[in-house]
Write an enzyme that holds these catalytic residues in place. Structure first.
Site, PDB file in Angstrom:
ATOM      1  N   GLU A 199      -2.920  -8.288   2.763  1.00  0.00           N
ATOM      2  CA  GLU A 199      -1.604  -7.638   2.864  1.00  0.00           C
ATOM      3  C   GLU A 199      -0.942  -7.531   1.503  1.00  0.00           C
ATOM      4  O   GLU A 199      -0.464  -6.464   1.105  1.00  0.00           O
ATOM      5  CB  GLU A 199      -0.712  -8.421   3.823  1.00  0.00           C
ATOM      6  CG  GLU A 199       0.681  -7.857   3.973  1.00  0.00           C
ATOM      7  CD  GLU A 199       0.647  -6.481   4.594  1.00  0.00           C
ATOM      8  OE1 GLU A 199       0.965  -5.511   3.874  1.00  0.00           O
ATOM      9  OE2 GLU A 199       0.292  -6.360   5.769  1.00  0.00           O
TER      10      GLU A 199
ATOM     11  N   ASP B 255      -0.098  -3.973  -0.563  1.00  0.00           N
ATOM     12  CA  ASP B 255       1.269  -3.591  -0.910  1.00  0.00           C
ATOM     13  C   ASP B 255       1.441  -3.416  -2.410  1.00  0.00           C
ATOM     14  O   ASP B 255       2.028  -2.430  -2.882  1.00  0.00           O
ATOM     15  CB  ASP B 255       2.246  -4.655  -0.405  1.00  0.00           C
ATOM     16  CG  ASP B 255       2.299  -4.739   1.109  1.00  0.00           C
ATOM     17  OD1 ASP B 255       1.604  -3.953   1.776  1.00  0.00           O
ATOM     18  OD2 ASP B 255       3.028  -5.603   1.626  1.00  0.00           O
TER      19      ASP B 255
ATOM     20  N   SER C  63       1.673  -1.288   7.416  1.00  0.00           N
ATOM     21  CA  SER C  63       1.916  -2.051   6.191  1.00  0.00           C
ATOM     22  C   SER C  63       1.450  -1.281   4.969  1.00  0.00           C
ATOM     23  O   SER C  63       1.848  -1.593   3.848  1.00  0.00           O
ATOM     24  CB  SER C  63       1.206  -3.402   6.246  1.00  0.00           C
ATOM     25  OG  SER C  63      -0.173  -3.211   6.449  1.00  0.00           O
TER      26      SER C  63
END
Length: 614
Positions: A302, A306, A520
């Site tokens: 994650e 990002d 995400s």
């Protein structure tokens, strides 16, 4: 004449007598039914340390909200005139009486100023106490509760009380009744296979795809199988724009749940997709015991996703990764002091205390809205409003379960109310359901279609804000009468607001190329575009965009071509096909994906509310 020492003694006795007795009348402040999917396993250890967060009322919040909407409304004369840190704090500060009475109550339990901390506006008080003392203060009993599916455990109660005279002076105390499970909104990732690499090479030699709104009117065919920085720039009409590193613009990414953004992976990513950014890096800020583990095999999927895309899109804009420690689960074999609060509040405490936070911040974590107590959700949402009033744009992933909960696999979704009724219900997520943030849904492929897992729907906590009334009402009128009746709140704040690509993103994880997806990916991508818009504005001496939603819906109504309207796809969940993407706003992709070139032309006009939209 009495001596000075006598006066001191008398004053001390009077002050002690004024302290409310521990056994004064109490009133239940909050009570919830036993949470669905959790089992009460044992009494909480008396010496387990918890940090109580005590919220004092914000009597002038309505005034802050008025300021927020005025400075965020492109039709208002005050557009862009954001408030200072000090101005915001004065508007959310509690009454002196509330501070005084809460201090007295804490003192009656032996807790004084040296034993507590406060938020910058003094609207939160934080105290660390053992469970036994918390139980005495709140007239409750804490237990260890275990989540049936995951085995995670938390220390919680289903009800607590406060002295009656404090009922109007304390809004809530947590952790008490909150049984949320904060999740990263990432669907799946896989390492590239030989077959996928072969397909990618074939696609790379295919003719480009015609996309009239894209830069140059076309997008590389390879973007249908692998999303890169170049694909995003092409698809969203941002090729050739170079942000400034010196105009004060910044971008931030929040990280939770021991997710570490690996610098070595970032350099590998840059070498492949953004060679001009090689040897550049970002600042890591540690909050509430957050860590920065740079061991390659500890890299977070994650966090890497990002950081690589948000910072890759916006290079050379100064960038920050916020690593926030703390998570609700309790480890019964480790009775050292630990924080069992929802980490959002820890991050908010920190960022609101900063003089100059980044103008754009993306978050890819959320909870099922129904697992967050309404009182707590509203207070956290109010914190986001404070950032918006100061000129910060906040984007949140809308979710990876379609109209269901955060579980991507429909077989694992539990679409039931958590209020004891066990009624079937769609499950919106929080914080994207907060009206003061921008919720980002997901698309896939070129031309774009809604990706099946794109979270969307309607809040059961927050009413629909005025800025989206026209667009959402129009959508609701297109639904056949009775569609999903009782499964969603047609008067609730609608999500998402916008969308961006959300699958097949090529990143590097632990030294290897990975294909990854989820909303995400959409949130940092959209945040990257917003940061580019902010850079364009700041370079022209204009203010940052701040709270985006009033502007987004105003632009979409005045010039729909500024967003790429997504009209195909749906977001199944809870045993239903979910909602359909359709013309205009829809609860799958919002108003659509960004056309950076069009948006830049609009937002860089001075007197935007006159020249840009009328």
């Amino acid at each position: 004449m009495r001596s000075l020492s006598a006066w001191v003694v008398l004053s001390f006795v009077a002050a002690a007598a004024a302290l409310p007795a521990k056994d004064c009348a109490h009133k239940v402040k909050e009570s919830v039914p036993p949470p669905r999917g959790w089992t009460k396993t044992s009494p909480a250890p008396a010496d387990h340390i918890i940090e109580l967060r005590i919220a004092l009322p914000q009597p002038n919040f309505a005034e802050l909200e008025r300021h927020l909407y005025e400075v965020s409304d492109p039709f208002h004369d005050r557009y862009g005139q954001h408030l200072s840190k000090e101005e915001v704090e004065s508007l959310v500060a509690p009454e002196d009486e509330s501070v005084h009475l809460v201090n007295e109550w804490l003192a009656s339990h032996g807790i004084y100023e040296d034993n507590l901390s406060r938020s910058p506006a003094r609207d939160w008080v934080l105290v660390k106490v053992p469970v036994s003392q918390a139980e005495e203060m709140l007239k409750t009993e804490y237990h260890v509760w275990t989540h049936d599916a995951s085995g995670e455990a938390v220390v919680r109660t289903t009800a607590y009380s406060l002295p009656e005279h404090l009922d109007d002076h304390i809004e809530l105390v947590q952790p008490t009744t909150m049984f949320s499970r904060m999740k990263s909104l990432r669907s799946t990732f896989r390492f590239d296979s030989d077959e996928e690499q072969k397909s990618a090479k074939i696609a790379a030699n295919a003719p480009p795809i015609s996309v009239p709104s894209a830069s140059g009117g076309h997008v590389d065919a390879s973007c249908n199988q692998t999303i890169t920085i170049s694909c995003i720039q092409q698809l969203y009409n941002a090729v050739g724009f170079k942000p400034s590193a010196k105009n004060g613009n910044q971008i931030g990414i929040t990280g939770y749940l021991e997710q570490f953004a690996n610098i070595e992976d970032l350099q590998t990513f840059y070498a492949e997709q953004r060679p001009d950014a090689l040897n550049s890096t970002f600042k890591t800020v540690l909050i509430n015991g957050g860590l920065n583990n740079q061991t390659l095999d500890e890299a977070g999927a994650e966090a890497n996703l990002d950081v690589q895309f948000a910072f890759g899109l916006t290079f050379p804009t100064p960038a920050t990764f916020f690593s926030t420690g703390g998570r609700p689960p309790f480890k019964p074999d480790i009775l050292t002091p630990s924080n069992t609060n929802e980490p959002y509040s820890e991050w908010l405490d920190f960022i609101l205390a900063q003089k100059e936070p980044p103008q754009t911040i993306s978050t890819s974590y959320a909870d099922d809205e129904q697992t967050v107590p309404v009182s707590f959700a509203k207070r956290v949402c109010n914190g986001f409003a404070q950032l918006g009033a100061r000129g910060v744009s906040l984007t949140f992933s809308s979710g990876d379960g379609g109209v269901g909960d955060g579980e991507e696999d429909p077989a694992l979704q539990e679409c039931f109310t958590n209020d004891g009724r066990n009624a079937t219900r769609f499950v919106p997520l929080f914080p994207p359901s907060c009206p003061f943030v921008t919720a980002v849904g997901g698309t896939i492929h070129v031309p774009e279609t809604a990706v099946f897992f794109s979270g969307g729907g309607f809040s059961d906590v927050f009413p629909r804000p005025a800025y989206q009334e026209q667009a959402v009402s129009k959508f609701l009128k297109t639904l056949p009468e009775g569609t999903y009746k009782g499964l969603f709140n047609p008067n609730g704040r609608a999500i998402p607001d916008v969308a961006a690509q959300a699958d097949l993103f090529r990143i590097f994880l632990s030294g290897r190329p990975v294909s990854i997806g989820g909303t995400s990916a959409a949130s940092p991508t959209f945040a990257g575009i917003v940061s580019l818009l902010n850079s364009a504005r700041l370079s022209k001496g204009l203010r940052p965009l701040g709270f985006l939603n009033p502007l987004v819906y105003a632009i979409q109504a005045a010039d729909p071509s500024a967003f790429n309207d997504i009209t195909t796809g749906n977001n199944p969940g809870c045993g239903t096909p979910g909602f359909n993407a359709t013309k205009g706003w829809d609860p799958v992709t919002g108003v659509g994906t960004p056309n950076f070139g069009k948006l830049k032309d609009i937002v860089t006009l001075d007197l935007l509310h006159i020249a840009g939209l009328t």
